[in-house]
Design a protein around this motif. Structure first.
Motif, PDB file in Angstrom:
ATOM      1  N   UNK A  45       0.841  -1.096  -0.110  1.00 46.30           N
ATOM      2  CA  UNK A  45       0.089   0.183   0.010  1.00 46.30           C
ATOM      3  C   UNK A  45       0.869   1.269  -0.160  1.00 46.30           C
ATOM      4  N   UNK A  46       1.973   1.183   0.933  1.00 50.22           N
ATOM      5  CA  UNK A  46       2.893   2.558   0.972  1.00 50.22           C
ATOM      6  C   UNK A  46       3.372   2.710  -0.717  1.00 50.22           C
ATOM      7  N   UNK A  47       3.947   1.587  -1.047  1.00 48.04           N
ATOM      8  CA  UNK A  47       4.280   1.773  -2.565  1.00 48.04           C
ATOM      9  C   UNK A  47       3.297   2.108  -3.418  1.00 48.04           C
ATOM     10  N   UNK A  48       2.017   1.714  -3.182  1.00 44.96           N
ATOM     11  CA  UNK A  48       0.877   2.362  -4.025  1.00 44.96           C
ATOM     12  C   UNK A  48       0.868   3.777  -3.963  1.00 44.96           C
ATOM     13  N   UNK A  49       0.742   4.321  -2.695  1.00 42.72           N
ATOM     14  CA  UNK A  49       0.562   5.687  -2.370  1.00 42.72           C
ATOM     15  C   UNK A  49       1.787   6.601  -2.893  1.00 42.72           C
TER      16      UNK A  49
ATOM     17  N   UNK B 118      -2.120   1.236  -7.287  1.00 46.26           N
ATOM     18  CA  UNK B 118      -2.319   0.949  -6.017  1.00 46.26           C
ATOM     19  C   UNK B 118      -3.513  -0.255  -6.078  1.00 46.26           C
ATOM     20  N   UNK B 119      -4.443   0.070  -7.021  1.00 46.66           N
ATOM     21  CA  UNK B 119      -5.482  -0.952  -7.078  1.00 46.66           C
ATOM     22  C   UNK B 119      -4.684  -2.374  -7.618  1.00 46.66           C
TER      23      UNK B 119
ATOM     24  N   UNK C 179      -8.803  -1.516   6.878  1.00 50.82           N
ATOM     25  CA  UNK C 179      -7.418  -1.266   7.156  1.00 50.82           C
ATOM     26  C   UNK C 179      -6.979  -0.510   6.249  1.00 50.82           C
ATOM     27  N   UNK C 180      -6.678  -1.022   4.960  1.00 54.03           N
ATOM     28  CA  UNK C 180      -5.971  -0.475   3.810  1.00 54.03           C
ATOM     29  C   UNK C 180      -6.734   0.826   3.363  1.00 54.03           C
TER      30      UNK C 180
END
Lengths: 434, 434
Positions: free
Chosen positions: A277-281, B306-307, B353-354
């Motif tokens: 997720x951090x990568x995605x952000x 991110x998806x 959470x995500x």
């Protein structure tokens, strides 16, 4: 079973092997399981308990009294006994040891509790047959007779001197074929492989596989014989290792199973999902900088997925191949340069094929030549960069003493995604004159 | 070595185990390797050849004459001999068999060549010690003496009737402890596990692991004893299985190693990269439909990665856990529904959470509330869909008799990517009133 009809039950169970009963137990509530185990012959019950998976066993044993547990542990091999006791609360552990009828067993267990689970000392069992080097075959056989009940599988008799130092071994085959009066001294095998208590479990596994050993003796630093590790325990080490590496590559920490609690599974999975997720952000923030460009050429957005997935796929393939050759220590080390050159050759072929196909596709659906060029050169660069990362990251982690499997999967994928988008948008910005 | 100084070489090699020499050989050219092997004692040379990895062995043996090969194969266990011969061209194979001095060995090999490599018949060796049920211990020991040289590790003597049908077994321990005149009949173990020749290798591996067996006898459909499979061969089956499953999950077909040729590696890797590429092209076409939307809200593009990555990560985690429990057959089958419910519970926690974190991030960097809602609800849906796919696909493949590991990795990832983009853009189109 619900009617606790013990006569029928016994008849039904008699035809089965302990390992089969284990399968049935997993289906049961712990109260039922306790009842069933207690109905069986103590020896069979002990075998079943030794065989159960740790989480289920801990669950089942909550309903057992310390007396009951000690009755079974009494019949365990010392290594299995220690495994079982390590799962118990400290009070139960001490009670069980105090209640053990077999005092030698209790002493063995206390010895083994010192060692970590993942070193040779933690894998070994104290049960073995040893012979003094000055004995003859008759004395050997006598000793074997004494130990026969405790030592399930003998494999070999270990030969020691008067100070219990390991000198060699004597296979059962040799004992059968030797004369009764032959001295141990004159026929035992002095050329043997042993391990010290502190050796890591994986090293022992590798050694036993490499030399095709059924059992390996364990000694302390003075060379004193302390125990032995048998191949069946090593098979377990190998399968556990393989499954935990696979899970690590899939971004799961710890040894989780499908029937673990939801909470336990979340704990194991969430950390790596958050990394992703951090990568995605980060990717989102990064692509945000190019929002202006996207407004002008919205078709660019369409190729974000192919850049990401190609980088991810190439990275995982490359790192898996490197991980595999790190695990297979039979080959000698090749240098980093040699590895990179080979990887780059493969990357060149794969990268060219993929980027040419995508180039053709782009022209076919009528996209601008410039965009097609940007997408395909970004793809080619991404394949190279992902191959580089996939080669270097596991090698570096391995050098640093970190299990390379743990961080390879999600880490490499995330890094490759970010690098890929960087290359793509960078090239686009330059080549499309935005 | 280059000077072919054989005296020094012999001295240097004498202290080493055959398995260590193998490591050195991998570093050599095949001419040098041939020279080195021929310098050694034939018995040690044979052990080394039996131990080599197939591709290197095939390479090395190209320089050997059929006479030389047969001299070594003469000393092999029959199962290893068959493995080696199966790698050779048919002419060499026939020559070697014709040249074998040990005619019994030649007969064993011809028997074993019938079987596929991946069934019990292909794993078994013919070397074993058998005793007639009517014999006494003295006769048993006599037979053992005769066979002692051919059978490296005995484990147990197999008890057969006059028609060579397997009746049971007799452990060496029992033979050592029994009286010389005791009849086999009165002490042999009738309760034993065996396999038929046609059983798949993995099934044999599972069986031997489950019952902690060192060796398992192999019989034909009439119950006639044909050979036995020893644990060291099974350890190899287990490690190969684990490594090929890991490779399959990483999108690599076949058993590729880092030092295979560039061409071989490309062949193994390209197909799955193309699958990923096709997925990427589909995604590009799909996102193309929404080009108009992207022109209006270019910030949408920023969340494509991110998806995709969240869907991919969740899918791989889920399918790995399912694969692991499919591989571990000690537990009994849980129903598909139970699995899905558990998976959904984990997905709910992780997904909430995500998506909440990403929602917070979106508001923080000043994106519109509507866009933040679209992204987070798409993320939550993607986590659910990926969990569903990750659970159902390996189960379905397993039911269809396809190795679930093969198709799980890249296939699930690609499918999840596409589903994810679909949900994302679909929701966006609806909620953003485009």
């Amino acid at each position: 079973i619900e009617k606790q009809d013990s006569a029928t039950l016994k008849i039904e169970m008699e035809g089965l092997y302990p390992a089969d009963v284990t399968g049935i137990l997993y289906e049961m509530e712990s109260q039922e399981a306790r009842y069933l185990i207690n109905q069986l012959d103590t020896k069979i019950g002990a075998e079943i308990l030794a065989d159960l998976d740790p989480p289920e066993r801990r669950e089942f044993l909550k309903n057992f009294t310390s007396e009951e547990i000690s009755r079974y542990v009494n019949l365990f091999d010392s290594d299995d006994a220690v495994d079982l006791l390590n799962e118990q609360p400290i009070r139960v552990r001490e009670e069980v040891i105090a209640l053990l009828e077999d005092r030698e067993q209790a002493r063995f267990i206390l010895d083994l509790l010192h060692y970590d689970e993942d070193v040779a000392g933690g894998l070994m069992q104290k049960e073995l047959v040893k012979a003094n080097v000055n004995w003859n075959m008759n004395q050997c056989i006598e000793e074997l007779r004494k130990q026969a009940e405790d030592v399930e599988k003998v494999y070999a008799v270990y030969v020691v001197d008067d100070h219990e130092r390991l000198l060699g071994l004597l296979s059962l085959k040799k004992i059968v074929l030797a004369h009764k009066n032959t001295k141990v001294e004159s026929i035992y095998d002095q050329d043997f492989i042993f391990v010290e208590t502190y050796r890591p479990a994986e090293e022992v596994a590798e050694l036993m596989q490499r030399y095709d050993l059924d059992a390996v003796p364990v000694v302390n630093v003075q060379g004193k014989l302390l125990g032995r590790i048998t191949i069946d325990d090593i098979v377990d080490v190998i399968t556990e290792q393989a499954s935990s590496d696979t899970l690590a590559m899939a971004g799961i920490t710890g040894d989780v199973e499908e029937d673990d609690t939801v909470w336990r599974q979340t704990q194991a999975r969430l950390p790596w999902l958050l990394v992703g997720m951090m990568g995605g952000i980060l990717a989102a923030k990064f692509i945000g900088f190019f929002e202006g460009d996207l407004k002008i050429v919205p078709a660019m957005a369409a190729f974000i997925p192919i850049i990401g997935s190609t980088g991810g796929n190439v990275g995982i393939q490359t790192s898996s191949i490197i991980l595999q050759s790190l695990a297979d220590k039979s080959g000698l080390d090749t240098g980093v340069w040699q590895r990179l050159i080979r990887m780059f050759a493969v990357a060149l072929i794969n990268g060219l094929i993929i980027s040419l196909i995508v180039f053709g596709f782009n022209l076919l659906i009528g996209n601008e030549l410039q965009l097609a060029l940007v997408v395909s050169s970004a793809l080619l660069s991404v394949v190279f960069l992902a191959s580089f990362m996939g080669t270097v990251t596991p090698l570096a982690l391995d050098k640093l003493g970190i299990n390379p499997a743990v961080a390879s999967g999600p880490f490499i994928t995330t890094a490759n995604d970010l690098i890929g988008y960087g290359v793509y948008f960078g090239l686009a910005h330059l080549l499309l004159d935005l």
